[in-house]
Motif scaffolding. Structure first.
Motif, PDB file in Angstrom:
ATOM      1  N   UNK A   1      84.635 -62.022  37.135  1.00 43.28           N
ATOM      2  CA  UNK A   1      83.843 -63.189  37.532  1.00 43.28           C
ATOM      3  C   UNK A   1      83.889 -64.304  36.496  1.00 43.28           C
ATOM      4  N   UNK A   2      83.940 -65.549  36.991  1.00 40.05           N
ATOM      5  CA  UNK A   2      83.944 -66.707  36.091  1.00 40.05           C
ATOM      6  C   UNK A   2      82.608 -67.426  36.134  1.00 40.05           C
ATOM      7  N   UNK A   3      81.737 -66.965  37.021  1.00 36.66           N
ATOM      8  CA  UNK A   3      80.381 -67.503  37.051  1.00 36.66           C
ATOM      9  C   UNK A   3      79.408 -66.402  37.442  1.00 36.66           C
ATOM     10  N   UNK A   4      78.255 -66.386  36.762  1.00 40.86           N
ATOM     11  CA  UNK A   4      77.171 -65.475  37.131  1.00 40.86           C
ATOM     12  C   UNK A   4      75.953 -66.330  37.439  1.00 40.86           C
ATOM     13  N   UNK A   5      75.292 -66.031  38.560  1.00 42.76           N
ATOM     14  CA  UNK A   5      74.064 -66.743  38.921  1.00 42.76           C
ATOM     15  C   UNK A   5      72.952 -65.704  39.057  1.00 42.76           C
ATOM     16  N   UNK A   6      71.920 -65.849  38.231  1.00 43.32           N
ATOM     17  CA  UNK A   6      70.789 -64.917  38.292  1.00 43.32           C
ATOM     18  C   UNK A   6      69.661 -65.512  39.114  1.00 43.32           C
ATOM     19  N   UNK A   7      69.041 -64.654  39.921  1.00 43.26           N
ATOM     20  CA  UNK A   7      67.918 -65.086  40.759  1.00 43.26           C
ATOM     21  C   UNK A   7      66.793 -64.059  40.632  1.00 43.26           C
ATOM     22  N   UNK A   8      65.625 -64.438  41.149  1.00 43.04           N
ATOM     23  CA  UNK A   8      64.432 -63.600  40.943  1.00 43.04           C
ATOM     24  C   UNK A   8      64.478 -62.276  41.683  1.00 43.04           C
ATOM     25  N   UNK A   9      64.899 -62.299  42.946  1.00 40.06           N
ATOM     26  CA  UNK A   9      64.847 -61.072  43.747  1.00 40.06           C
ATOM     27  C   UNK A   9      65.978 -61.049  44.776  1.00 40.06           C
ATOM     28  N   UNK A  10      66.050 -59.948  45.507  1.00 37.49           N
ATOM     29  CA  UNK A  10      67.157 -59.759  46.440  1.00 37.49           C
ATOM     30  C   UNK A  10      67.157 -60.794  47.570  1.00 37.49           C
ATOM     31  N   UNK A  11      65.943 -61.163  48.036  1.00 38.61           N
ATOM     32  CA  UNK A  11      65.856 -62.168  49.121  1.00 38.61           C
ATOM     33  C   UNK A  11      66.483 -63.485  48.661  1.00 38.61           C
TER      34      UNK A  11
END
Length: 206
Positions: A73-83
């Motif tokens: 991967x060349x980009x990672x995007x983190x988010x709060x939850x699965x939804x």
């Protein structure tokens, strides 16, 4: 004529914006897109509906030139939850149609070994929660050596200790990368990140 800052985006993104009938950047996008494109680490703060998510998608895809490359991967995007991961994944797909770029959802409902094997086959953008990304790293199921841009969407969830600790662990495995944090405001928790991977970060607020 596309207005700045859209007109300097990758031609594919301009086509998609036209097809979605998005012709006018929000005040936040006018301020943030050029700074993110410069490669700086950035804290992006703006209220809801200011265009933060679209900015995240546009700047990430622009940086990756809207095409696949390699397997890691060349980009990672983190988010709060699965939804939120599913929501963002679907939003990305609107902008990646007719491209070779591979966006992957690290779905918490799937077995971690399945995620690991699918990622191993090759992806460009990974969207997931800090917990999933951290698990993948611990299982050596994620190669972070090629990551060029690391985004955290709606980062207020980092006040949760487990999420904060997971983000710290993930970012320690990444070298030479651009970090962009999106939130409504800079909280004391986010301010703490300046001592870790957000040093010399610029602040864009609208």
């Amino acid at each position: 004529m596309m207005p700045a800052p859209f007109k300097k985006l990758h031609p594919h993104l301009k086509e998609i914006l036209e097809s979605l009938e998005i012709s006018t950047p929000t005040p936040f996008q006018v301020k943030s897109i050029p700074i993110i494109k410069s490669g700086a680490n950035v804290f992006c703060t703006a209220l809801e509906n200011s265009g933060k998510t679209t900015t995240l998608i546009l700047t990430t895809l622009h940086k990756l030139k809207c095409e696949e490359a390699g397997t890691a991967p060349r980009s990672i995007v983190l988010v709060e939850n699965n939804e939120k991961a599913i929501e963002l994944y679907e939003a990305f797909l609107k902008y990646t149609r007719r491209t070779t770029l591979r966006v992957y959802l690290g779905d918490e409902k799937e077995h971690i070994d399945l995620l690991k094997s699918e990622i191993f086959e090759g992806i460009d953008v990974l969207i997931a929660t800090p917990k999933i990304v951290n698990q993948l790293l611990l299982l050596e199921g994620l190669n972070t050596t090629q990551v060029k841009i690391f985004n955290v969407d709606d980062a207020s969830f980092l006040t949760n200790n487990a999420a904060f600790t997971a983000v710290m662990a993930v970012t320690q495995s990444i070298h030479k990368c651009q970090f962009v944090i999106y939130s409504e405001k800079i909280t004391p928790t986010l301010k703490r990140l300046e001592s870790y991977f957000m040093e010399y970060a610029k602040i864009v607020s609208a």
